[in-house]
Design a protein around this motif. Structure first.
Motif, mmCIF file in Angstrom:
data_model
loop_
_atom_site.group_PDB
_atom_site.id
_atom_site.type_symbol
_atom_site.label_atom_id
_atom_site.label_comp_id
_atom_site.label_asym_id
_atom_site.label_seq_id
_atom_site.Cartn_x
_atom_site.Cartn_y
_atom_site.Cartn_z
ATOM 1 N N ARG A 22 3.793 9.817 -2.606
ATOM 2 C CA ARG A 22 2.817 10.030 -1.541
ATOM 3 C C ARG A 22 1.557 10.598 -2.171
ATOM 4 N N VAL A 40 -1.893 7.649 0.830
ATOM 5 C CA VAL A 40 -1.293 6.368 0.461
ATOM 6 C C VAL A 40 0.170 6.646 0.151
ATOM 7 N N GLU A 41 1.044 5.856 0.722
ATOM 8 C CA GLU A 41 2.472 6.017 0.459
ATOM 9 C C GLU A 41 2.995 4.780 -0.248
ATOM 10 N N THR A 59 6.498 -1.347 -1.610
ATOM 11 C CA THR A 59 5.684 -1.392 -0.411
ATOM 12 C C THR A 59 4.547 -0.387 -0.550
ATOM 13 N N GLY A 61 1.662 1.729 1.979
ATOM 14 C CA GLY A 61 1.148 2.072 3.295
ATOM 15 C C GLY A 61 -0.057 2.986 3.148
ATOM 16 N N ALA A 62 -1.111 2.707 3.897
ATOM 17 C CA ALA A 62 -2.317 3.533 3.806
ATOM 18 C C ALA A 62 -3.002 3.541 5.168
ATOM 19 N N SER A 63 -3.811 4.559 5.400
ATOM 20 C CA SER A 63 -4.429 4.723 6.704
ATOM 21 C C SER A 63 -5.790 5.380 6.535
ATOM 22 N N GLU A 78 -4.912 0.520 9.387
ATOM 23 C CA GLU A 78 -3.729 0.719 8.549
ATOM 24 C C GLU A 78 -3.587 -0.432 7.565
ATOM 25 N N ASP A 80 -0.449 -2.094 5.390
ATOM 26 C CA ASP A 80 1.001 -2.085 5.273
ATOM 27 C C ASP A 80 1.347 -3.364 4.517
ATOM 28 N N GLU A 82 3.359 -5.453 0.949
ATOM 29 C CA GLU A 82 4.266 -5.482 -0.193
ATOM 30 C C GLU A 82 3.437 -5.808 -1.428
ATOM 31 N N HIS A 123 -5.977 -5.753 0.443
ATOM 32 C CA HIS A 123 -5.368 -5.670 1.771
ATOM 33 C C HIS A 123 -6.193 -4.895 2.799
#
Ligand SMILES: [Zn+2]
Ligand SMILES: [Zn+2]
Length: 169
Positions: A22, A40-41, A59, A61-63, A78, A80, A82, A123
């Motif tokens: 994270r 960012v995860e 994977t 994930g970010a926001s 967001e 999300d 791969e 992305h």
């Protein structure tokens, strides 16, 4: 510049390594990003991929909060996705080869900053909107039309185009 995300390679010969990361300050840890991501995860699995190559996949994930491009209201977007990246000693990377990153044969850690930064650029949403139907702002009074309908007349034809039509005429 904060610590870039790294994964230790000890034990890789015994089998794949999985972990979750994270990043609390992605702009400092990854370099320049397309949006002001708050965090960012990552989920990552790395494994040997033949010879001295290492493959990472997982994977992402970010926001981030940005302005809607039509009505300027702060809007959360967001990412999300791969992702996958291949690492090889730089001597074995063909110039121009895409999706392959350098990894020294003696390296003890995999630095994920460059591939993750690239994934975020790929992305990140290009058109940031609070909703697909956002009617934007009134071009006359500036009202946000989704929540305060105004009495302005609808915009007429742009006088500059009318002038041009006269020239073409
Ligand atoms: Zn909007
Ligand atoms: Zn108006």
């Amino acid at each position: 510049m904060g610590e870039s995300p790294r994964i230790g390679l000890a034990g890789l010969d015994a089998g794949p390594i999985s972990c979750a990361l994270r990043l609390e300050a992605p702009g400092e840890q990854l370099g320049e990003l397309p949006l002001p991501f708050e965090r960012v995860e990552l989920e990552v699995e790395i494994r040997r991929a033949g010879g001295e190559a290492v493959r990472a996949r997982g994977t992402l994930g970010a926001s981030a909060v940005v302005e809607c491009r039509r009505c300027l209201v702060p809007t959360r977007v967001e990412v999300d996705a791969e992702w996958e990246a291949l690492f090889r000693p730089s001597a074995r990377i063909t110039p121009g080869e895409e999706g392959v990153w350098a990894l020294d044969a003696e390296a003890r850690e995999l630095d994920l900053a460059a591939p993750i930064r690239e994934e975020l650029w790929v992305h990140a949403p290009e058109y940031r909107e609070c909703s697909a139907e956002c009617p934007g702002l009134c071009s006359r009074c500036g009202a946000r039309r989704a929540d305060e309908p105004c009495d302005c007349p609808p915009p007429g034809p742009d006088p500059r185009w009318a002038a041009l039509d006269g020239v073409r005429g």
